[in-house]
Scaffold this active site. Structure first.
Site, PDB file in Angstrom:
ATOM      1  N   ASP A  20     -18.276 -33.114 -13.151  1.00 50.46           N
ATOM      2  CA  ASP A  20     -17.264 -32.275 -13.794  1.00 50.46           C
ATOM      3  C   ASP A  20     -16.225 -31.872 -12.753  1.00 50.46           C
ATOM      4  O   ASP A  20     -16.585 -31.394 -11.669  1.00 50.46           O
ATOM      5  CB  ASP A  20     -17.963 -31.030 -14.372  1.00 50.46           C
ATOM      6  CG  ASP A  20     -16.997 -30.033 -14.975  1.00 50.46           C
ATOM      7  OD1 ASP A  20     -15.868 -30.435 -15.339  1.00 50.46           O
ATOM      8  OD2 ASP A  20     -17.371 -28.845 -15.087  1.00 50.46           O
ATOM      9  N   ASP A  24     -15.498 -27.232 -17.058  1.00 57.51           N
ATOM     10  CA  ASP A  24     -16.023 -26.866 -18.377  1.00 57.51           C
ATOM     11  C   ASP A  24     -17.507 -27.202 -18.550  1.00 57.51           C
ATOM     12  O   ASP A  24     -18.049 -27.093 -19.647  1.00 57.51           O
ATOM     13  CB  ASP A  24     -15.196 -27.535 -19.497  1.00 57.51           C
ATOM     14  CG  ASP A  24     -15.214 -29.060 -19.385  1.00 57.51           C
ATOM     15  OD1 ASP A  24     -15.850 -29.589 -18.450  1.00 57.51           O
ATOM     16  OD2 ASP A  24     -14.587 -29.722 -20.235  1.00 57.51           O
ATOM     17  N   ASP A  28     -16.084 -35.691 -16.407  1.00 61.74           N
ATOM     18  CA  ASP A  28     -14.778 -36.221 -16.821  1.00 61.74           C
ATOM     19  C   ASP A  28     -14.395 -37.431 -15.960  1.00 61.74           C
ATOM     20  O   ASP A  28     -15.094 -37.785 -15.007  1.00 61.74           O
ATOM     21  CB  ASP A  28     -13.719 -35.115 -16.760  1.00 61.74           C
ATOM     22  CG  ASP A  28     -13.828 -34.277 -15.494  1.00 61.74           C
ATOM     23  OD1 ASP A  28     -13.891 -34.895 -14.409  1.00 61.74           O
ATOM     24  OD2 ASP A  28     -13.875 -33.035 -15.578  1.00 61.74           O
ATOM     25  N   ASP A  97     -17.031 -49.027 -23.259  1.00 58.51           N
ATOM     26  CA  ASP A  97     -17.983 -49.105 -24.368  1.00 58.51           C
ATOM     27  C   ASP A  97     -17.160 -49.297 -25.640  1.00 58.51           C
ATOM     28  O   ASP A  97     -16.346 -48.444 -25.989  1.00 58.51           O
ATOM     29  CB  ASP A  97     -18.783 -47.794 -24.436  1.00 58.51           C
ATOM     30  CG  ASP A  97     -20.170 -47.984 -24.982  1.00 58.51           C
ATOM     31  OD1 ASP A  97     -20.302 -48.656 -26.012  1.00 58.51           O
ATOM     32  OD2 ASP A  97     -21.118 -47.437 -24.385  1.00 58.51           O
ATOM     33  N   ASP A 199     -21.402 -51.763 -28.670  1.00 56.58           N
ATOM     34  CA  ASP A 199     -22.414 -50.923 -29.300  1.00 56.58           C
ATOM     35  C   ASP A 199     -23.023 -51.602 -30.542  1.00 56.58           C
ATOM     36  O   ASP A 199     -22.301 -52.199 -31.344  1.00 56.58           O
ATOM     37  CB  ASP A 199     -21.716 -49.620 -29.716  1.00 56.58           C
ATOM     38  CG  ASP A 199     -22.677 -48.523 -30.092  1.00 56.58           C
ATOM     39  OD1 ASP A 199     -23.496 -48.143 -29.241  1.00 56.58           O
ATOM     40  OD2 ASP A 199     -22.612 -48.038 -31.246  1.00 56.58           O
ATOM     41  N   GLU A 262     -25.203 -54.696 -27.102  1.00 57.27           N
ATOM     42  CA  GLU A 262     -26.434 -53.916 -27.291  1.00 57.27           C
ATOM     43  C   GLU A 262     -27.195 -54.498 -28.482  1.00 57.27           C
ATOM     44  O   GLU A 262     -26.695 -54.502 -29.607  1.00 57.27           O
ATOM     45  CB  GLU A 262     -26.103 -52.451 -27.573  1.00 57.27           C
ATOM     46  CG  GLU A 262     -27.373 -51.615 -27.689  1.00 57.27           C
ATOM     47  CD  GLU A 262     -27.207 -50.300 -28.435  1.00 57.27           C
ATOM     48  OE1 GLU A 262     -28.039 -49.412 -28.245  1.00 57.27           O
ATOM     49  OE2 GLU A 262     -26.255 -50.169 -29.232  1.00 57.27           O
ATOM     50  N   HIS A 323     -29.082 -44.463 -21.885  1.00 54.51           N
ATOM     51  CA  HIS A 323     -28.872 -43.107 -22.398  1.00 54.51           C
ATOM     52  C   HIS A 323     -29.604 -42.835 -23.714  1.00 54.51           C
ATOM     53  O   HIS A 323     -29.481 -41.744 -24.259  1.00 54.51           O
ATOM     54  CB  HIS A 323     -27.367 -42.870 -22.577  1.00 54.51           C
ATOM     55  CG  HIS A 323     -26.773 -43.779 -23.608  1.00 54.51           C
ATOM     56  ND1 HIS A 323     -26.683 -45.146 -23.425  1.00 54.51           N
ATOM     57  CD2 HIS A 323     -26.277 -43.536 -24.852  1.00 54.51           C
ATOM     58  CE1 HIS A 323     -26.152 -45.697 -24.504  1.00 54.51           C
ATOM     59  NE2 HIS A 323     -25.900 -44.745 -25.379  1.00 54.51           N
ATOM     60  N   ASP A 324     -30.321 -43.830 -24.214  1.00 51.24           N
ATOM     61  CA  ASP A 324     -31.037 -43.657 -25.479  1.00 51.24           C
ATOM     62  C   ASP A 324     -32.549 -43.610 -25.306  1.00 51.24           C
ATOM     63  O   ASP A 324     -33.272 -43.392 -26.282  1.00 51.24           O
ATOM     64  CB  ASP A 324     -30.716 -44.822 -26.435  1.00 51.24           C
ATOM     65  CG  ASP A 324     -29.261 -44.844 -26.860  1.00 51.24           C
ATOM     66  OD1 ASP A 324     -28.675 -43.758 -27.036  1.00 51.24           O
ATOM     67  OD2 ASP A 324     -28.701 -45.959 -27.008  1.00 51.24           O
TER      68      ASP A 324
HETATM   69  C1  GLC Z   1     -26.023 -47.073 -29.801  1.00 52.47           C
HETATM   70  C2  GLC Z   1     -25.769 -46.073 -28.713  1.00 52.47           C
HETATM   71  C3  GLC Z   1     -26.311 -44.742 -29.151  1.00 52.47           C
HETATM   72  C4  GLC Z   1     -25.569 -44.323 -30.400  1.00 52.47           C
HETATM   73  C5  GLC Z   1     -25.669 -45.388 -31.472  1.00 52.47           C
HETATM   74  C6  GLC Z   1     -24.677 -45.170 -32.559  1.00 52.47           C
HETATM   75  O1  GLC Z   1     -27.374 -47.301 -29.995  1.00 52.47           O
HETATM   76  O2  GLC Z   1     -26.320 -46.523 -27.513  1.00 52.47           O
HETATM   77  O3  GLC Z   1     -26.203 -43.776 -28.150  1.00 52.47           O
HETATM   78  O4  GLC Z   1     -26.099 -43.124 -30.889  1.00 52.47           O
HETATM   79  O5  GLC Z   1     -25.396 -46.669 -30.971  1.00 52.47           O
HETATM   80  O6  GLC Z   1     -23.385 -45.475 -32.107  1.00 52.47           O
END
Ligand code: GLC
Length: 533
Positions: A20, A24, A28, A97, A199, A262, A323-324
């Protein structure tokens, strides 16, 4: 032609949580720019930024309201251009992304689409009449729980959303949608970005007849609702490959840009995403290491199956966390996470590292009142709360880990005062030092980048393989020591790196300690006799 993305390690940044600078408590773009030197010194070759576009943030940027604008939380277009230029000046590539399956419901396209049945953008999204009983058109579930259909009172139809109600799916069978989205790609390619992570790409095409998905007999009530049905008709339809071929044509007009997709599908389906004659995705993300139980025989087999299943000329890739999903150190423990890093960075193919894994960040407790993940809110008992893998990067022992000056949007780990970049930078045995050493070895030895993969039978408990002519890797995926029986040339070799300590040198042991891994360099061929005499 050699492609940069075969050699480069990719580093995923979740921008809200990297650095950051605006005060905030949310990361960023200026923060990412500030840390480019760190990434260059780490030794990665490319950065992938999770979405940074204008968004109501219902799914933290995976719900886009304007594909061509930077969300003010992260900065503006000038700041983006500075970041892109500086990234290139540091010798790194930048990947964005791309979220093509759905927009935000606040995107002007959807606002128009839902305004009336005869709006020209009506068919840009997936609208359907109710079933005869007035309920949703079919049994498709949202990935975040509940029906994937939401009723629109004003126009008397349902719209489809594979994720949140605030993320309506685009209709990719509509040529105008495709053109509009290809324009988005060109917009960023013209600015000079080096490629995209795409994605949920396997979701883009749905069954034209919207048939019900068959039930999944293995589903248990404590599992996410999406698993109640097999996704036979809602995703992975043949038409997706036509779309991908078109996406590929768009990027192939530019020099050496990369498409990663993905895809969570079984291996035989996954490899079809390389496309005919490899004219599909350059890298369909391979998540097998994320999903498999961490056992030698399982991992050995999945590597071999993957190597065998790859199409001719298809380049492999590997991922340990994102991140998932739970972080690797949370899954296998701190000591074994070092072995996992050695695996990730010595397998054949492009590795993707997840920010913070290079420090060994493990699970973070997120108190109930601070949960942000919309999926965890919808399905508190069945989901993995993804916040736990999205907490702020830990730069120093200062308040809030040097990430921000105020309380960040998600908590840091309890041990951030000792687990941080500053501390680990000065410690040769740290996780960070291990990552640097591994990435440096990839640069130094072409065998580690380009060499063939060949499994070695070094004993039942050891995962061992040869890379190219002279490198062997031996990994102990358990905490018990195991006997190590390497081919002759490697027994005469030199240890380039030890996972446990980050040290090099010393002879090759006949047992491999628990949570230990070795990278070994065999003497040049013809030199063995001389060493022995
Ligand atoms: C992908 C992303 C995830 C998101 C989902 C919907 O799986 O990695 O974080 O919630 O798509 O866009």
């Amino acid at each position: 032609m050699t492609h940069w993305w075969r050699d480069a390690a990719i580093y995923q940044i979740y921008p809200r949580s990297f650095q950051d600078t605006s005060g905030d408590g949310i990361g960023d773009l200026a923060g990412v720019r500030h840390r480019l030197g760190y990434l260059r010194d780490l030794g990665v070759g490319a950065i992938w930024l999770s979405p940074i576009f204008k968004s109501p943030m219902a799914d933290f940027g995976y719900d886009i309201a304007d594909y061509r604008a930077i969300d003010p939380l992260f900065g503006d277009m000038d700041e983006f251009q500075r970041l892109l230029d500086d990234t290139h000046r540091h010798g790194l590539k930048l990947l964005l992304d791309f979220v093509p399956n759905h927009t935000s419901d606040e995107h002007p396209w959807f606002v128009e689409s839902r305004s009336s049945r005869d709006n020209p953008k009506r068919d840009w999204y997936i609208w359907h009449d109710p079933a005869p009983d007035g309920g949703p058109p079919n049994n498709w579930r949202s990935n975040f729980g509940g029906s994937a259909w939401t009723w629109d009172e004003a126009t008397g139809q349902y719209f489809y959303h594979a994720f949140l109600e605030k993320q309506p799916d685009l209709n990719w069978r509509n040529p105008q949608v495709r053109e509009a989205m290809y324009d988005v790609l060109r917009f960023w390619l013209d600015k000079g970005v080096d490629g995209f992570r795409i994605d949920v790409i396997w979701h883009l095409a749905k069954d034209t007849r919207f048939r019900d998905n068959p039930p999944n007999p293995a589903w248990e009530p404590d599992q996410p609702e999406i698993q109640r049905f097999q996704q036979r008709y809602s995703a992975d339809q043949p038409y997706v490959h036509e779309i991908i071929a078109e996406l590929r044509e768009v990027v192939d007009r530019y020099v050496d840009r990369l498409l990663i997709g993905e895809i969570y599908l079984p291996l035989d389906r996954l490899v079809t995403y390389y496309g005919e004659s490899n004219k599909g995705l350059h890298l369909p993300f391979n998540f097998q290491l994320i999903q498999a139980p961490w056992r030698t025989e399982v991992i050995r087999e999945l590597i071999e199956e993957y190597e065998t299943a790859l199409p001719e000329g298809g380049w492999p890739n590997w991922v340990l966390s994102n991140h998932d999903k739970p972080r690797i150190a949370a899954r296998v423990g701190e000591a074994q996470a070092r072995v996992a890093a050695m695996l990730l960075l010595t397998l054949r193919g492009t590795p993707t590292l997840y920010y913070g894994d290079e420090l060994g960040i493990a699970d973070v407790h997120v108190p109930h009142g601070r949960i942000k993940d919309p999926w965890a809110k919808n399905e508190p008992d069945a989901s993995f709360n993804r916040d736990r893998a999205r907490t702020p990067m830990q730069w120093s022992a200062e308040a809030f880990g040097g990430f921000s000056e105020i309380e960040p949007w998600l908590p840091l780990t309890d041990d951030y005062r000792t687990r941080n970049v500053d501390r680990q930078r000065g410690d040769d045995s740290s996780m960070l030092a291990l990552h640097r050493a591994l990435l440096a070895l990839r640069t130094r030895f072409p065998d580690l980048r380009e060499g063939n993969y060949c499994s070695i039978d070094a004993g039942p408990a050891v995962l061992a393989y040869r890379r190219g002519e002279r490198i062997a890797v031996a990994l102990n995926l358990s905490a018990e020591s195991a006997s190590l029986d390497l081919p002759h040339e490697f027994r005469q070799g030199e240890v380039l790196l030890r996972a446990s300590s980050g040290e090099s040198g010393g002879g090759i042991p006949s047992r491999l300690g628990g949570d230990e891994g070795l990278i070994i360099l065999a003497p040049p061929s013809g030199a063995e006799g001389r060493t022995r005499s």
